[in-house]
Design a protein around this motif. Structure first.
Motif, PDB file in Angstrom:
ATOM      1  N   ILE A 183      44.686  49.056  50.541  1.00  0.00           N
ATOM      2  CA  ILE A 183      44.623  50.378  50.339  1.00  0.00           C
ATOM      3  C   ILE A 183      43.436  51.049  51.190  1.00  0.00           C
ATOM      4  CG2 ILE A 183      43.755  52.426  48.836  1.00  0.00           C
ATOM      5  CD1 ILE A 183      45.131  51.021  46.398  1.00  0.00           C
ATOM      6  N   PHE A 184      42.589  49.992  51.279  1.00  0.00           N
ATOM      7  CA  PHE A 184      41.403  50.358  52.406  1.00  0.00           C
ATOM      8  C   PHE A 184      41.881  50.578  53.823  1.00  0.00           C
ATOM      9  CE2 PHE A 184      37.905  49.659  55.051  1.00  0.00           C
ATOM     10  CZ  PHE A 184      37.224  50.558  54.925  1.00  0.00           C
ATOM     11  N   MET A 185      42.691  49.156  53.937  1.00  0.00           N
ATOM     12  CA  MET A 185      43.039  49.153  55.183  1.00  0.00           C
ATOM     13  C   MET A 185      44.327  50.180  55.683  1.00  0.00           C
ATOM     14  SD  MET A 185      43.064  45.009  55.850  1.00  0.00           S
ATOM     15  CE  MET A 185      45.082  44.955  56.186  1.00  0.00           C
ATOM     16  N   ALA A 186      44.726  50.760  54.845  1.00  0.00           N
ATOM     17  CA  ALA A 186      45.863  51.789  55.216  1.00  0.00           C
ATOM     18  C   ALA A 186      45.150  53.216  55.512  1.00  0.00           C
ATOM     19  CB  ALA A 186      46.682  52.215  54.037  1.00  0.00           C
ATOM     20  N   GLN A 187      43.833  53.160  55.003  1.00  0.00           N
ATOM     21  CA  GLN A 187      43.132  54.584  55.365  1.00  0.00           C
ATOM     22  C   GLN A 187      42.610  54.587  56.786  1.00  0.00           C
ATOM     23  OE1 GLN A 187      43.632  56.618  53.182  1.00  0.00           O
ATOM     24  NE2 GLN A 187      44.528  55.228  52.135  1.00  0.00           N
ATOM     25  N   VAL A 188      42.252  53.095  57.195  1.00  0.00           N
ATOM     26  CA  VAL A 188      41.478  53.024  58.578  1.00  0.00           C
ATOM     27  C   VAL A 188      42.201  54.028  59.586  1.00  0.00           C
ATOM     28  CG1 VAL A 188      40.836  51.546  60.238  1.00  0.00           C
ATOM     29  CG2 VAL A 188      40.514  51.106  57.888  1.00  0.00           C
ATOM     30  N   MET A 224      37.416  55.521  47.852  1.00  0.00           N
ATOM     31  CA  MET A 224      36.683  55.285  46.675  1.00  0.00           C
ATOM     32  C   MET A 224      37.685  54.671  45.458  1.00  0.00           C
ATOM     33  SD  MET A 224      36.339  58.437  43.479  1.00  0.00           S
ATOM     34  CE  MET A 224      37.845  58.097  43.191  1.00  0.00           C
ATOM     35  N   VAL A 225      38.882  54.969  45.624  1.00  0.00           N
ATOM     36  CA  VAL A 225      39.930  54.204  44.887  1.00  0.00           C
ATOM     37  C   VAL A 225      39.979  52.768  45.086  1.00  0.00           C
ATOM     38  CG1 VAL A 225      42.401  53.814  44.366  1.00  0.00           C
ATOM     39  CG2 VAL A 225      41.357  56.293  44.485  1.00  0.00           C
TER      40      VAL A 225
END
Lengths: 139, 479
Positions: B131-136, B326-327
């Motif tokens: 999920i974090f990588m998808a935000q980058v 945050m999620v």
């Protein structure tokens, strides 16, 4: 005297000292019942479920946190009950204490999580403020 | 029956309605962000969240649990959407539901106990990382203002809950920062740049795909992965809700309910979803306990979209990215670091392997399957250690066997004996051993017959009842 004592514990050093004081008060009268209460915190539910293989292991790991207190009570031959509640520690203890018929609530002044206390205020403070019966905070 | 309906639905009306509203507010940013991760219009995730929440409130096995469009599912869909488009995703969603219904009917939920917690810890960690990588791509190297908005969002979502508890902080961040962005005309990418929002209710439609085996071959692998991952997260979430509320739930009914929800959602233009850990925790914390809370969450979400649809497209992407960071921080199991040190080496390895395989393949189901296989191998390796100790007792030689004798341990069992002894009295003691299968009996036979070939007398003793039964039935040496 104090017949029904609610002893709130979390497995910390402070809650052991609180247990010590509960024993002193309990030994003053003959048929005193201590209810030992541990709150399984909502905010830790995910971690605790993830890190235990099944319900039974979870139950045991929580009972282990109470067992030092239980040993102390058993050593003095006092009658006690153990209750595990679920929720946010402060309000959950307050709610439980006010719904039951307790003569006194005994709780350690600090718990396991110092950082959280700095930000959110301590559980014992909340309990002292909102519980209707006398509250003893053990340093 | 009526008692149960009353308890599931109407025992906590006030708490359920309030919690449902809070969850609906918290769901909006996630439903949009997960749609963007999957590569579809935000409406697909919003419709999914509405449909799944409403349906699961009737069909689910765990009252008080929130299901909607999720990150775990969205991440699995990415390649399918990229190559074949939305209609194939909808078809895959329907098939996912059908597979999950079958899982429920055939009571697959009980196999959940074969998934060790090391794999589950790996699963949530890998999910958080993905999920974090998808935000980058949504904040890295776009503009300085983008960084500022992400940072301010993070500050809001972590600091505001200390003071305001009734409104979910992500929503406060969205309202505040969207207003700021609109008012100051700062040039930021918005949700509208990535898709459109329509203020209309979902309608029934049949996915526009050719009904051929070829289509099935395309969607089936995705549907199977989605079905597995969806059930995994749903059953984990239901365990967490079980624990928080101190109640039991019906896991097979939940699997079936998830299936029904996904099947219908596919026909209404929504993407496959499952239970959400974070939202369910928010629900229970806010006082939601019954089915009503999930229903209200779904209905209120749809109401908000119809009323506010035009504003939703104005939400700046960096704000959404901040909320998703945050999620992912909330999803990650931060005690994993001490787990790696404290847990048995094999468990730590399984956990790390699960994470690494997921991050490398971008596929949660592959990591889980690999993790389960790896831990099964470790388990067999551990349990197949067998000990044979030799002792002289008068004229006799006593071999004491300790451990589980089965296909994986027979070789070390046989090798533990020095079979070139001659003309002796040999006793083999099985008091601390268990004979499990045919190959174990074969190994016992082999040892005894070899000893006898060299003119030894061999007796065996201490077999427990079931081991003795095995030997009596299958062994050759006493014929």
């Amino acid at each position: 005297m104090y017949q029904r004592i609610l002893l709130a514990v979390d497995g910390s050093e402070h809650s052991l000292r609180a247990a010590q004081e509960a024993i002193k008060i309990a030994s003053l009268s003959t048929n005193c019942v201590i209810e030992v209460v541990l709150v399984a915190e909502f905010s830790k539910a995910k971690d605790e479920v993830l890190h235990s293989q099944g319900k039974e292991e979870l139950e045991i790991s929580r009972r282990k946190r109470i067992s030092p207190v239980e040993k102390k009570l058993q050593a003095k031959d006092l009658s006690y009950e153990v209750k595990i509640l679920h929720g946010v520690p402060g309000p959950t203890i307050v709610d439980y204490a006010n719904k039951g018929t307790f003569d006194i609530v005994i709780i350690g002044s600090r718990g396991l999580n110092t950082l959280q206390e700095m930000v959110l205020g301590s559980v014992s403070h909340k309990v002292a403020k909102r519980v209707n019966c006398p509250v003893m905070i053990v340093k | 029956m009526i008692e149960k309906i009353k308890r599931d639905w109407f025992s906590n009306i006030r708490g359920d309605i309030l919690a449902g509203i809070v969850v609906a507010l918290a769901l909006i940013p996630e439903a949009i962000a997960f749609s963007i991760i999957a590569g579809v219009d935000p409406m697909v995730g919003l419709y999914a969240s509405f449909c799944i929440a409403v349906i699961i409130s009737f069909t689910g096995g765990r009252p008080g649990m929130i299901s909607a469009a999720t990150g775990a599912m969205a991440l699995l869909m990415v390649p399918l959407v990229k190559e074949y488009g939305l209609n194939y995703l909808l078809a895959a969603t329907i098939l996912t539901g059908v597979i999950q219904i079958l899982f429920g009917v055939f009571k697959i939920a009980k196999f959940m106990k074969f998934i060790p917690n090391a794999v589950m810890i790996g699963f949530v960690n890998a999910l958080a990382i993905l999920i974090f990588m998808a935000q980058v791509p949504h904040f890295l190297g776009i503009s300085n203002m983008t960084y500022v908005f992400v940072a301010v969002t993070l500050v809001i979502v972590y600091v505001v809950p200390r003071f305001i508890k009734s409104i979910p902080a992500p929503l406060i961040a969205i309202i505040l920062l969207t207003s700021v962005a609109l008012y100051t005309n700062i040039d930021l990418r918005t949700v509208g740049d990535l898709g459109s929002i329509s203020s209309s209710l979902p309608v029934f439609l049949i996915p526009d795909v050719p009904f051929t085996l070829e289509t099935l071959a395309i969607i089936f692998p995705y549907s199977l992965s989605l079905a597995i991952v969806g059930l995994l997260e749903s059953l984990l979430t239901s365990s967490i809700v079980d624990d928080m509320t101190g109640t039991e739930s019906n896991k097979n009914k939940e699997a079936r309910g998830q299936g029904i929800a996904n099947t219908i959602t596919g026909f209404f233009g929504g993407m496959a979803g499952c239970a959400m850990i974070g939202q369910s925790v928010i629900n229970v914390k806010s006082g939601g306990r019954g089915r009503l809370s999930t229903l209200v969450a779904g209905l209120f979400l749809m109401f908000l979209i119809i009323v506010l649809g035009n504003l939703v497209v104005q939400i700046p992407m960096p704000v959404l990215a901040g909320i998703m960071i945050m999620v992912s921080i909330g999803t990650f199991d931060w005690s994993s670091f001490s787990y790696i040190v404290k847990a048995p080496k094999s468990d730590a390895t399984v956990m790390l392997a699960t994470v690494i395989i997921v991050v490398m393949t971008n596929d949660l189901s592959k990591g889980v399957i690999a993790g389960v296989i790896l831990s099964a191998i470790f388990f067999v390796a551990k349990i197949s250690k067998i000990q044979v100790t030799k002792q002289l007792k008068g004229d006799n030689i006593l071999f004491q066997v300790k451990g589980q004798l089965f296909f994986a341990s027979v070789e070390s069992f046989v090798n533990a004996f020095d079979l070139d002894r001659k003309d002796e009295n040999i006793i083999i003691d099985f008091s601390n051993a268990h004979v499990w299968d045919e190959s174990a009996v074969g190994a016992v036979d082999k040892v005894i017959l070899k000893f006898r070939e060299r003119n030894n007398t061999v007796t065996i003793q201490g077999l427990n009842a079931s081991s003795k039964k095995m030997i009596d039935k299958l062994a050759m040496h006493h014929i």
